[in-house]
Design an enzyme around this catalytic site. Structure first.
Site, PDB file in Angstrom:
ATOM      1  N   HIS A 171     102.942  79.206  56.838  1.00 19.99           N
ATOM      2  CA  HIS A 171     101.503  79.353  56.758  1.00 19.99           C
ATOM      3  C   HIS A 171     101.138  80.351  55.661  1.00 19.99           C
ATOM      4  O   HIS A 171     101.963  81.178  55.257  1.00 19.99           O
ATOM      5  CB  HIS A 171     100.944  79.820  58.101  1.00 19.99           C
ATOM      6  CG  HIS A 171     101.003  78.756  59.158  1.00 19.99           C
ATOM      7  ND1 HIS A 171     100.508  78.945  60.420  1.00 19.99           N
ATOM      8  CD2 HIS A 171     101.501  77.485  59.129  1.00 19.99           C
ATOM      9  CE1 HIS A 171     100.695  77.842  61.136  1.00 19.99           C
ATOM     10  NE2 HIS A 171     101.298  76.942  60.377  1.00 19.99           N
TER      11      HIS A 171
ATOM     12  N   GLU B 154      99.138  83.011  55.527  1.00 19.63           N
ATOM     13  CA  GLU B 154      99.084  84.455  55.786  1.00 19.63           C
ATOM     14  C   GLU B 154     100.464  85.098  55.684  1.00 19.63           C
ATOM     15  O   GLU B 154     100.609  86.177  55.112  1.00 19.63           O
ATOM     16  CB  GLU B 154      98.512  84.730  57.188  1.00 19.63           C
ATOM     17  CG  GLU B 154      97.082  84.242  57.398  1.00 19.63           C
ATOM     18  CD  GLU B 154      97.037  82.828  57.942  1.00 19.63           C
ATOM     19  OE1 GLU B 154      97.858  81.984  57.510  1.00 19.63           O
ATOM     20  OE2 GLU B 154      96.172  82.555  58.784  1.00 19.63           O
TER      21      GLU B 154
ATOM     22  N   CYS C 277     100.620  83.721  63.003  1.00 15.41           N
ATOM     23  CA  CYS C 277     100.161  84.566  61.895  1.00 15.41           C
ATOM     24  C   CYS C 277      99.401  85.786  62.417  1.00 15.41           C
ATOM     25  O   CYS C 277      99.530  86.877  61.871  1.00 15.41           O
ATOM     26  CB  CYS C 277      99.251  83.775  60.969  1.00 15.41           C
ATOM     27  SG  CYS C 277     100.114  82.497  60.071  1.00 15.41           S
TER      28      CYS C 277
ATOM     29  N   TRP D 107      88.588  49.096  33.504  1.00 16.23           N
ATOM     30  CA  TRP D 107      88.187  50.495  33.423  1.00 16.23           C
ATOM     31  C   TRP D 107      86.727  50.586  33.031  1.00 16.23           C
ATOM     32  O   TRP D 107      86.319  50.059  32.011  1.00 16.23           O
ATOM     33  CB  TRP D 107      89.046  51.260  32.421  1.00 16.23           C
ATOM     34  CG  TRP D 107      90.466  51.367  32.897  1.00 16.23           C
ATOM     35  CD1 TRP D 107      91.561  50.804  32.328  1.00 16.23           C
ATOM     36  CD2 TRP D 107      90.930  52.064  34.057  1.00 16.23           C
ATOM     37  NE1 TRP D 107      92.685  51.099  33.058  1.00 16.23           N
ATOM     38  CE2 TRP D 107      92.331  51.867  34.122  1.00 16.23           C
ATOM     39  CE3 TRP D 107      90.309  52.826  35.054  1.00 16.23           C
ATOM     40  CZ2 TRP D 107      93.110  52.410  35.142  1.00 16.23           C
ATOM     41  CZ3 TRP D 107      91.093  53.363  36.072  1.00 16.23           C
ATOM     42  CH2 TRP D 107      92.462  53.155  36.095  1.00 16.23           C
TER      43      TRP D 107
ATOM     44  N   LEU E 298      98.547  52.832  42.572  1.00 18.11           N
ATOM     45  CA  LEU E 298      97.960  53.801  43.509  1.00 18.11           C
ATOM     46  C   LEU E 298      98.739  55.114  43.575  1.00 18.11           C
ATOM     47  O   LEU E 298      98.872  55.711  44.646  1.00 18.11           O
ATOM     48  CB  LEU E 298      97.821  53.195  44.919  1.00 18.11           C
ATOM     49  CG  LEU E 298      96.960  51.927  45.017  1.00 18.11           C
ATOM     50  CD1 LEU E 298      96.952  51.399  46.445  1.00 18.11           C
ATOM     51  CD2 LEU E 298      95.535  52.201  44.560  1.00 18.11           C
TER      52      LEU E 298
ATOM     53  N   ARG F  82      99.140  60.119  38.530  1.00 13.01           N
ATOM     54  CA  ARG F  82      99.924  60.211  37.298  1.00 13.01           C
ATOM     55  C   ARG F  82      99.492  61.384  36.431  1.00 13.01           C
ATOM     56  O   ARG F  82      99.775  61.422  35.234  1.00 13.01           O
ATOM     57  CB  ARG F  82      99.841  58.885  36.532  1.00 13.01           C
ATOM     58  CG  ARG F  82     100.548  57.756  37.289  1.00 13.01           C
ATOM     59  CD  ARG F  82     100.485  56.435  36.586  1.00 13.01           C
ATOM     60  NE  ARG F  82      99.130  55.913  36.504  1.00 13.01           N
ATOM     61  CZ  ARG F  82      98.522  55.232  37.468  1.00 13.01           C
ATOM     62  NH1 ARG F  82      99.138  55.021  38.614  1.00 13.01           N
ATOM     63  NH2 ARG F  82      97.306  54.772  37.307  1.00 13.01           N
TER      64      ARG F  82
ATOM     65  N   GLY G 155      88.207  47.848  47.521  1.00 11.12           N
ATOM     66  CA  GLY G 155      87.082  47.621  46.602  1.00 11.12           C
ATOM     67  C   GLY G 155      85.775  47.925  47.290  1.00 11.12           C
ATOM     68  O   GLY G 155      85.727  48.546  48.345  1.00 11.12           O
TER      69      GLY G 155
ATOM     70  N   THR H 271      85.395  47.165  50.993  1.00 13.76           N
ATOM     71  CA  THR H 271      86.087  48.117  51.872  1.00 13.76           C
ATOM     72  C   THR H 271      85.267  49.405  51.991  1.00 13.76           C
ATOM     73  O   THR H 271      85.059  49.924  53.087  1.00 13.76           O
ATOM     74  CB  THR H 271      87.502  48.415  51.313  1.00 13.76           C
ATOM     75  OG1 THR H 271      88.175  47.170  51.141  1.00 13.76           O
ATOM     76  CG2 THR H 271      88.286  49.303  52.240  1.00 13.76           C
TER      77      THR H 271
END
Ligand code: AOF
Ligand code: ZN
Length: 385
Positions: free
Chosen positions: A67, A69, A101, A188, A222, A225, A313, A316
């Site tokens: 964690h 902390e 913690c 695109w 998906l 990159r 798309g 969805t």
């Protein structure tokens, strides 16, 4: 209060320093979103009580442990004694895989803890703060609680609603239209800067979800990159009520990150079940053949997903909006105009107004990314102006 941050009585530092130390903790927490599931990504900063200087700071480690902390505490060492801890989430109080913690913080002699969100996890839920107070540590609510709650929303929703935080991302043209998608590869619309932002959204998600039609139309990978963030690619989820996904899809070319097919009838998924890195989840289908999205989300949350990016798309995205299951909509808008014959209104027939003119969403941010504009709408259930 003239826009100044709310200042608790007896704050250890002047208002500007209180704000900047919490901002630093939030910045750290944000940096590991998408890397700590099923745990929240928490930011922790220890500041010297006399000077305000940072003596240790950390974010929850990838994978969720250690964690924040305790990582920051080990940096601060002896300088933690008498210091002030700024943390985006109430320190935990349960004995899990690591000691609590709150115990470590109190034992290190920390004088004050300034926290952002309360931890809804029933094992903690106020007990972390109570432990600190009963062991002589002063506890104060910090600045930017709204922002901390927003960063922790994946964790909160997983605990309280057994579903992940759902973020919808859609790239649209100047008229709010999206390509109709028959080309066999992605079209695109937005430029490089907006695309880099979209990749960053992937890095900050635990899972990315598309519908089967997007796999067919775009054959996407998906993955994330962005240079240096390739290992932050989220689990790839495909909604496919009747399966029917070809094993040749590019998704299956790499085994990492895994691909999860969520369907309504796994007997249709024959060719996919044996593929390495692929899991099939059958959540059952309605009589109309569609999937119950709440059941889909509950399944993903049960697998540890806290933050889900829905990338396409439009149908969805629309289904999540209609089900009231979209917490944030990120609309990346280009100045270009698509050919009306090869495009559709975003979010199905209703277009962008489904989000932009809805009382359920509020514009939280609008920013330029090169020539494009990124509009961020958040659900008013979790974000107020
Ligand atoms: C903190 N700091 O950095 C995080 C916390 O499975 P465990 O034992 O690691 O505990 C997970 C729970 O700990 C998680 O549900 C949430 O309540 C809390 N996460 N707490 O003090 C952190 N990531
Ligand atoms: Zn902890």
């Amino acid at each position: 209060m003239n826009g100044a941050p709310a200042q608790p009585i007896g704050a250890p530092f002047p208002p500007a320093r209180m704000a900047s130390l919490m901002r630093r903790a939030l910045f750290l927490a944000e940096s590991n979103l998408g890397a700590t599931a099923p745990n929240p990504s928490v930011g922790a900063v220890f500041a010297d009580a006399a000077t305000g200087e940072i003596v240790g700071s950390a974010v929850t480690a990838p994978g969720g442990r250690p964690h924040a902390e305790v990582r920051a505490l080990s940096q601060a060492g002896e300088r933690a004694r008498g210091s002030v801890l700024f943390t985006t989430l109430e320190p935990c109080s349960h004995f899990g895989a690591t000691p609590p913690c709150a115990h470590s913080v109190a034992a290190a002699g920390v004088a004050t803890v300034v926290y952002g969100s309360l931890d809804p996890d029933m094992r903690v839920a106020g007990k972390g703060l109570a432990w600190l107070t009963s062991h002589g540590v002063r506890v104060l609510r910090g600045d930017f609680v709204k922002e901390a709650d927003w960063l922790n929303l994946g964790h909160t929703l997983r605990v309280t609603e057994r579903r992940p935080f759902v973020q919808i991302k859609l790239a649209v043209d100047a008229n709010g239209r999206v390509p109709s998608g028959a080309g066999g590869k992605p079209v695109w619309i937005t430029g490089e800067a907006a695309r880099a932002q979209a990749q960053l959204l992937r890095a900050r998600a635990d899972a990315i979800l598309v519908g089967r039609k997007t796999v067919e139309a775009d054959d996407p990978e998906l993955t994330c990159r962005l240079p240096g963030l390739e290992d932050r690619s989220p689990v790839r989820v495909v909604l496919a009520p009747r399966c029917g996904i070809l094993a040749q899809a590019r998704l299956f070319k790499s085994q990492k990150p895994p691909v999860w097919i969520v369907c309504g009838d796994s007997s249709q998924c024959g060719g996919l079940t044996g593929l390495p890195g692929v899991k099939v989840f059958d959540v059952g289908a309605s009589t109309a053949g569609s999937l119950n999205l709440r059941l889909v989300l509950m399944r993903l949350a049960a697998e540890g997903i806290t933050r889900l990016l829905v990338e396409g798309g439009p149908a969805t995205a629309r289904a999540f909006l209609d089900a009231g299951l979209a917490d944030e909509a990120i609309i990346m808008q280009s100045e270009a105009q698509l050919d009306p014959a090869a495009s559709l209104p975003a979010f199905g027939s209703k277009g962008m107004e489904l989000v932009t003119s809805s009382n359920s969403y509020i514009l939280a941010a609008r920013a330029k990314a090169g020539p494009d504009t990124i509009h961020t709408y958040r659900s008013t259930a979790h974000w107020q102006a």
